[in-house]
Design a protein around this motif. Structure first.
Motif, PDB file in Angstrom:
ATOM      1  N   LEU A  38       0.825  -1.220   0.000  1.00 55.37           N
ATOM      2  CA  LEU A  38       0.000   0.000   0.000  1.00 55.37           C
ATOM      3  C   LEU A  38       0.853   1.262   0.000  1.00 55.37           C
ATOM      4  O   LEU A  38       0.323   2.376  -0.098  1.00 55.37           O
ATOM      5  CB  LEU A  38      -0.915   0.020   1.225  1.00 55.37           C
ATOM      6  N   GLY A  39       2.157   1.096   0.168  1.00 55.16           N
ATOM      7  CA  GLY A  39       3.042   2.256   0.236  1.00 55.16           C
ATOM      8  C   GLY A  39       2.987   2.973   1.565  1.00 55.16           C
ATOM      9  O   GLY A  39       3.257   4.171   1.638  1.00 55.16           O
ATOM     10  N   LEU A  40       2.633   2.237   2.624  1.00 54.81           N
ATOM     11  CA  LEU A  40       2.502   2.835   3.951  1.00 54.81           C
ATOM     12  C   LEU A  40       3.437   2.179   4.954  1.00 54.81           C
ATOM     13  O   LEU A  40       3.717   0.978   4.857  1.00 54.81           O
ATOM     14  CB  LEU A  40       1.069   2.669   4.480  1.00 54.81           C
ATOM     15  N   THR A  41       3.872   2.957   5.924  1.00 55.52           N
ATOM     16  CA  THR A  41       4.540   2.405   7.095  1.00 55.52           C
ATOM     17  C   THR A  41       3.451   2.083   8.125  1.00 55.52           C
ATOM     18  O   THR A  41       2.292   2.517   7.986  1.00 55.52           O
ATOM     19  CB  THR A  41       5.520   3.416   7.706  1.00 55.52           C
ATOM     20  N   TYR A  42       3.815   1.369   9.167  1.00 58.21           N
ATOM     21  CA  TYR A  42       2.833   1.033  10.198  1.00 58.21           C
ATOM     22  C   TYR A  42       2.250   2.287  10.868  1.00 58.21           C
ATOM     23  O   TYR A  42       1.024   2.400  10.985  1.00 58.21           O
ATOM     24  CB  TYR A  42       3.452   0.071  11.228  1.00 58.21           C
ATOM     25  N   PRO A  43       3.077   3.255  11.283  1.00 53.68           N
ATOM     26  CA  PRO A  43       2.489   4.476  11.870  1.00 53.68           C
ATOM     27  C   PRO A  43       1.578   5.224  10.885  1.00 53.68           C
ATOM     28  O   PRO A  43       0.547   5.772  11.277  1.00 53.68           O
ATOM     29  CB  PRO A  43       3.703   5.323  12.261  1.00 53.68           C
ATOM     30  N   GLN A  44       1.948   5.244   9.611  1.00 46.07           N
ATOM     31  CA  GLN A  44       1.095   5.890   8.613  1.00 46.07           C
ATOM     32  C   GLN A  44      -0.236   5.142   8.486  1.00 46.07           C
ATOM     33  O   GLN A  44      -1.291   5.765   8.335  1.00 46.07           O
ATOM     34  CB  GLN A  44       1.800   5.932   7.257  1.00 46.07           C
ATOM     35  N   TYR A  45      -0.175   3.819   8.548  1.00 48.97           N
ATOM     36  CA  TYR A  45      -1.388   3.003   8.486  1.00 48.97           C
ATOM     37  C   TYR A  45      -2.323   3.341   9.642  1.00 48.97           C
ATOM     38  O   TYR A  45      -3.530   3.501   9.450  1.00 48.97           O
ATOM     39  CB  TYR A  45      -1.006   1.521   8.499  1.00 48.97           C
ATOM     40  N   LEU A  46      -1.765   3.476  10.840  1.00 48.91           N
ATOM     41  CA  LEU A  46      -2.589   3.827  11.998  1.00 48.91           C
ATOM     42  C   LEU A  46      -3.270   5.176  11.788  1.00 48.91           C
ATOM     43  O   LEU A  46      -4.461   5.336  12.086  1.00 48.91           O
ATOM     44  CB  LEU A  46      -1.749   3.839  13.276  1.00 48.91           C
ATOM     45  N   ALA A  47      -2.519   6.148  11.264  1.00 52.71           N
ATOM     46  CA  ALA A  47      -3.101   7.463  10.995  1.00 52.71           C
ATOM     47  C   ALA A  47      -4.207   7.358   9.947  1.00 52.71           C
ATOM     48  O   ALA A  47      -5.276   7.978  10.092  1.00 52.71           O
ATOM     49  CB  ALA A  47      -2.017   8.439  10.535  1.00 52.71           C
ATOM     50  N   MET A  48      -3.975   6.573   8.914  1.00 50.98           N
ATOM     51  CA  MET A  48      -4.994   6.409   7.869  1.00 50.98           C
ATOM     52  C   MET A  48      -6.233   5.715   8.420  1.00 50.98           C
ATOM     53  O   MET A  48      -7.362   6.069   8.052  1.00 50.98           O
ATOM     54  CB  MET A  48      -4.425   5.639   6.675  1.00 50.98           C
ATOM     55  N   LEU A  49      -6.051   4.743   9.319  1.00 53.05           N
ATOM     56  CA  LEU A  49      -7.210   4.091   9.937  1.00 53.05           C
ATOM     57  C   LEU A  49      -8.092   5.116  10.647  1.00 53.05           C
ATOM     58  O   LEU A  49      -9.323   5.071  10.526  1.00 53.05           O
ATOM     59  CB  LEU A  49      -6.757   3.013  10.938  1.00 53.05           C
ATOM     60  N   VAL A  50      -7.463   6.031  11.365  1.00 55.51           N
ATOM     61  CA  VAL A  50      -8.229   7.070  12.068  1.00 55.51           C
ATOM     62  C   VAL A  50      -8.954   7.953  11.058  1.00 55.51           C
ATOM     63  O   VAL A  50     -10.144   8.253  11.221  1.00 55.51           O
ATOM     64  CB  VAL A  50      -7.317   7.913  12.986  1.00 55.51           C
ATOM     65  N   LEU A  51      -8.268   8.342   9.995  1.00 56.84           N
ATOM     66  CA  LEU A  51      -8.893   9.201   8.989  1.00 56.84           C
ATOM     67  C   LEU A  51      -9.995   8.472   8.219  1.00 56.84           C
ATOM     68  O   LEU A  51     -10.984   9.091   7.822  1.00 56.84           O
ATOM     69  CB  LEU A  51      -7.841   9.758   8.032  1.00 56.84           C
ATOM     70  N   TRP A  52      -9.849   7.183   8.000  1.00 54.63           N
ATOM     71  CA  TRP A  52     -10.924   6.433   7.343  1.00 54.63           C
ATOM     72  C   TRP A  52     -12.154   6.342   8.240  1.00 54.63           C
ATOM     73  O   TRP A  52     -13.268   6.268   7.763  1.00 54.63           O
ATOM     74  CB  TRP A  52     -10.439   5.036   6.954  1.00 54.63           C
ATOM     75  N   GLU A  53     -11.945   6.403   9.557  1.00 57.00           N
ATOM     76  CA  GLU A  53     -13.071   6.429  10.501  1.00 57.00           C
ATOM     77  C   GLU A  53     -13.734   7.797  10.532  1.00 57.00           C
ATOM     78  O   GLU A  53     -14.963   7.900  10.582  1.00 57.00           O
ATOM     79  CB  GLU A  53     -12.593   6.119  11.930  1.00 57.00           C
ATOM     80  N   ARG A  54     -12.904   8.859  10.558  1.00 56.86           N
ATOM     81  CA  ARG A  54     -13.404  10.229  10.728  1.00 56.86           C
ATOM     82  C   ARG A  54     -12.593  11.192   9.888  1.00 56.86           C
ATOM     83  O   ARG A  54     -11.623  11.776  10.356  1.00 56.86           O
ATOM     84  CB  ARG A  54     -13.310  10.654  12.197  1.00 56.86           C
ATOM     85  N   ASP A  55     -12.970  11.362   8.665  1.00 62.55           N
ATOM     86  CA  ASP A  55     -12.289  12.301   7.778  1.00 62.55           C
ATOM     87  C   ASP A  55     -12.593  13.729   8.238  1.00 62.55           C
ATOM     88  O   ASP A  55     -13.659  14.014   8.794  1.00 62.55           O
ATOM     89  CB  ASP A  55     -12.800  12.076   6.346  1.00 62.55           C
ATOM     90  N   GLY A  56     -11.647  14.619   8.037  1.00 60.23           N
ATOM     91  CA  GLY A  56     -11.863  16.026   8.359  1.00 60.23           C
ATOM     92  C   GLY A  56     -11.524  16.406   9.781  1.00 60.23           C
ATOM     93  O   GLY A  56     -11.861  17.503  10.222  1.00 60.23           O
ATOM     94  N   ILE A  57     -10.839  15.542  10.517  1.00 55.39           N
ATOM     95  CA  ILE A  57     -10.484  15.844  11.897  1.00 55.39           C
ATOM     96  C   ILE A  57      -9.219  16.700  11.940  1.00 55.39           C
ATOM     97  O   ILE A  57      -8.569  16.931  10.924  1.00 55.39           O
ATOM     98  CB  ILE A  57     -10.306  14.554  12.732  1.00 55.39           C
ATOM     99  N   THR A  58      -8.862  17.129  13.132  1.00 59.55           N
ATOM    100  CA  THR A  58      -7.661  17.944  13.309  1.00 59.55           C
ATOM    101  C   THR A  58      -6.482  17.057  13.698  1.00 59.55           C
ATOM    102  O   THR A  58      -6.659  15.901  14.107  1.00 59.55           O
ATOM    103  CB  THR A  58      -7.859  19.004  14.406  1.00 59.55           C
ATOM    104  N   VAL A  59      -5.290  17.642  13.609  1.00 58.91           N
ATOM    105  CA  VAL A  59      -4.088  16.930  14.053  1.00 58.91           C
ATOM    106  C   VAL A  59      -4.224  16.588  15.533  1.00 58.91           C
ATOM    107  O   VAL A  59      -3.848  15.492  15.964  1.00 58.91           O
ATOM    108  CB  VAL A  59      -2.815  17.764  13.787  1.00 58.91           C
ATOM    109  N   GLY A  60      -4.771  17.491  16.322  1.00 57.29           N
ATOM    110  CA  GLY A  60      -4.992  17.225  17.745  1.00 57.29           C
ATOM    111  C   GLY A  60      -5.905  16.035  17.970  1.00 57.29           C
ATOM    112  O   GLY A  60      -5.675  15.223  18.874  1.00 57.29           O
TER     113      GLY A  60
END
Length: 149
Positions: A38-60
């Protein structure tokens, strides 16, 4: 060298922290080739999982969800933006707040990632039900540890 029974609680293999740490290392090794596709590292995957759950969130928001420092996420999020998976936009009302929005490419990557949980189930030789129960136990442990601080 022998260990007497009074020191059994100090044996490495008797430490829950080591069991969790070493299992996490093995889990990451299992994920690595799956995520490479997928072209992702594990930490990037975790971040993408969060964004796939809730797009449009803040960095915080994503930082709180991943239990990490927002500053440590910035380089990771910049790389995801450079890959065309998300856009970062500063808030017009508070420049300290950065909003994250998936791109079409970022949303499409979710479909490619759908096969990963099944691969993890296969690699673990566990049932989905057992892994779900284990996840619930670990989540409860994490909450208890957090509450003890």
């Amino acid at each position: 060298m022998t260990t007497d029974d009074t020191c059994a609680d100090l044996l490495l293999d008797n430490q829950v922290c080591f069991a969790l740490h070493s299992t996490s290392l093995m889990m990451t090794k299992v994920y690595k080739p799956l995520l490479k596709k997928l072209g992702l590292t594990y930490p990037q995957y975790l971040a993408m999982l969060v964004l796939w759950e809730r797009d449009g969130i803040t960095v915080g928001d994503i930082s709180a969800r991943l239990l990490t420092d927002p500053g440590s996420l910035t380089p990771l999020l910049k790389r995801l933006e450079a890959e065309g998976l998300l856009n970062r936009t500063r808030s017009s009302s508070d420049e300290r707040v950065v909003h994250l929005q998936l791109t079409d490419k970022g949303r499409a990557l979710r479909e490619q990632a759908r096969q990963i949980p099944g691969c993890i189930i296969n690699a673990s030789a566990q049932t989905a039900k057992r892994l779900s129960a284990l996840t619930a136990e670990l989540t409860a442990l994490r909450k208890q540890l957090h509450d003890s601080l």
